[in-house]
Design an enzyme around this catalytic site. Structure first.
Site, mmCIF file in Angstrom:
data_model
loop_
_atom_site.group_PDB
_atom_site.id
_atom_site.type_symbol
_atom_site.label_atom_id
_atom_site.label_comp_id
_atom_site.label_asym_id
_atom_site.label_seq_id
_atom_site.Cartn_x
_atom_site.Cartn_y
_atom_site.Cartn_z
ATOM 1 C CG HIS A 63 -0.573 0.953 -7.250
ATOM 2 N ND1 HIS A 63 -0.143 0.467 -5.852
ATOM 3 C CD2 HIS A 63 -0.981 2.338 -7.069
ATOM 4 C CE1 HIS A 63 -0.383 1.445 -5.344
ATOM 5 N NE2 HIS A 63 -0.840 2.532 -5.908
ATOM 6 C CG HIS A 65 -1.025 5.898 -7.257
ATOM 7 N ND1 HIS A 65 -2.197 5.422 -6.896
ATOM 8 C CD2 HIS A 65 -1.193 6.739 -8.330
ATOM 9 C CE1 HIS A 65 -3.311 5.962 -7.688
ATOM 10 N NE2 HIS A 65 -2.840 6.674 -8.605
ATOM 11 C CG ASP A 67 1.651 6.762 -2.346
ATOM 12 O OD1 ASP A 67 1.223 6.720 -3.550
ATOM 13 O OD2 ASP A 67 0.912 6.299 -1.377
ATOM 14 C CG HIS A 68 2.737 2.494 -3.941
ATOM 15 N ND1 HIS A 68 2.146 1.343 -3.105
ATOM 16 C CD2 HIS A 68 1.612 3.345 -3.545
ATOM 17 C CE1 HIS A 68 1.070 1.510 -2.221
ATOM 18 N NE2 HIS A 68 0.958 2.959 -2.517
ATOM 19 C CG HIS A 142 -5.710 2.528 -6.152
ATOM 20 N ND1 HIS A 142 -6.406 2.886 -4.910
ATOM 21 C CD2 HIS A 142 -4.652 2.830 -6.243
ATOM 22 C CE1 HIS A 142 -5.500 3.878 -4.491
ATOM 23 N NE2 HIS A 142 -4.545 3.925 -5.329
#
Length: 281
Positions: A63, A65, A67-68, A142
């Site tokens: 996904h 976000h 932090d990814h 999520h």
């Protein structure tokens, strides 16, 4: 198949965990491995592995976000400077817009065209091939749309046991055996998601599942599972081993009780992931 946890942390930094990233090799020593997610710190961890970032020509995103995906542009720049001329980014709908928007930021426009950057979007339920692996996608629960993925070797033999333990080359946490010869097959990564029956069914029969378990039980949280919620979802499934990952600082010092909470409903091998830990499936 060999899997290395590059980053097992979250958006809140801790000293020994960077943000989310996995390296999946169709076979040990694969010179075209798959990078799954690319959070902050993952590029540095990737540089400590063999084959390194120079060989990681494909990124699969769960996904979008931060932090990814935070190290996605740094990966593009590192590959360009290393003389690598291409990168493929695969992910959920909206991945093309994400990449275009990143390259459209004025300070980073100079990276556009430095490598042959290709984007492929996949959809819920898709079966596709990437970096020598067969992959299935399952939509997660999520705050941003994303997918869990199930990986298997293309035509590979997955009936044997996994790798050996104790070899710390390429990772600070060493190798662990990831298989048991039971007929289970494949590796599943949840990405960020609540624990729910559909995702547990998606992972049923896998040799290894790496699942988001961000907080201990007393934290009231949406979009991520607590250990009790994860154990309830996995109850009755046949998974060879479960690694808990995407760990917030709230979990520090709580590992034993978290494992106990999962184990009240799920009678299986559950362990905590850590940066550098590597296993074979």
């Amino acid at each position: 198949m060999r899997v290395t946890f590059l980053g097992t942390g979250s958006a809140m930094p801790v000293a020994d965990r960077v943000q989310t990233g996995l390296l999946v090799e169709a076979a040990p020593g694969d010179r075209a491995p798959l990078l799954v997610d690319c959070g902050a710190g993952v590029l540095h961890r990737l540089s400590q592995t063999d084959p390194g970032y120079e060989a990681a020509s494909t990124v699969l995103l769960t996904h979008h976000h931060l932090d990814h995906v935070a190290d996605l542009l740094p990966l593009v720049k590192a590959r360009w400077l290393a003389g690598e001329d291409h990168l493929e980014v695969v992910g959920p709908p909206g991945t093309k817009a994400l990449v275009d928007d990143l390259l459209d930021v004025g300070a980073y426009e100079y990276l556009d065209g430095r490598v042959d950057l290709r984007v492929r979007e996949v959809h819920d339920g898709a079966d596709f091939e990437v970096a020598g692996l067969d992959v299935q996608a399952k939509e997660t629960r999520h705050s941003k749309r994303g997918f869990a993925y199930r990986f298997s070797d293309r035509g590979g033999d997955e009936d044997g046991p996994g790798g050996t333990t104790g070899d710390e080359s390429g990772g600070t946490a060493g190798d662990e055996s990831g298989g048991d010869g039971s007929g289970r097959d494949g590796f599943v990564f949840s990405g960020d998601s609540e624990a729910f029956a559909g995702l547990a069914s998606f992972a049923d029969g896998a040799k290894v599942l790496a699942h988001d378990c961000s907080f201990p039980d007393e934290v009231d949280v949406d979009n991520h599972p607590t250990p009790t919620q994860l154990g309830e979802a996995l109850a009755g499934t046949d998974v060879g081993r479960v690694y808990l990952t995407h760990l917030y600082p709230h979990t520090d010092g709580r590992h034993d009780e978290m494992l106990e909470s999962v184990g009240r409903r799920f009678d299986g091998d559950v362990r905590f992931a850590k940066d550098g830990l590597r296993f074979e499936v």
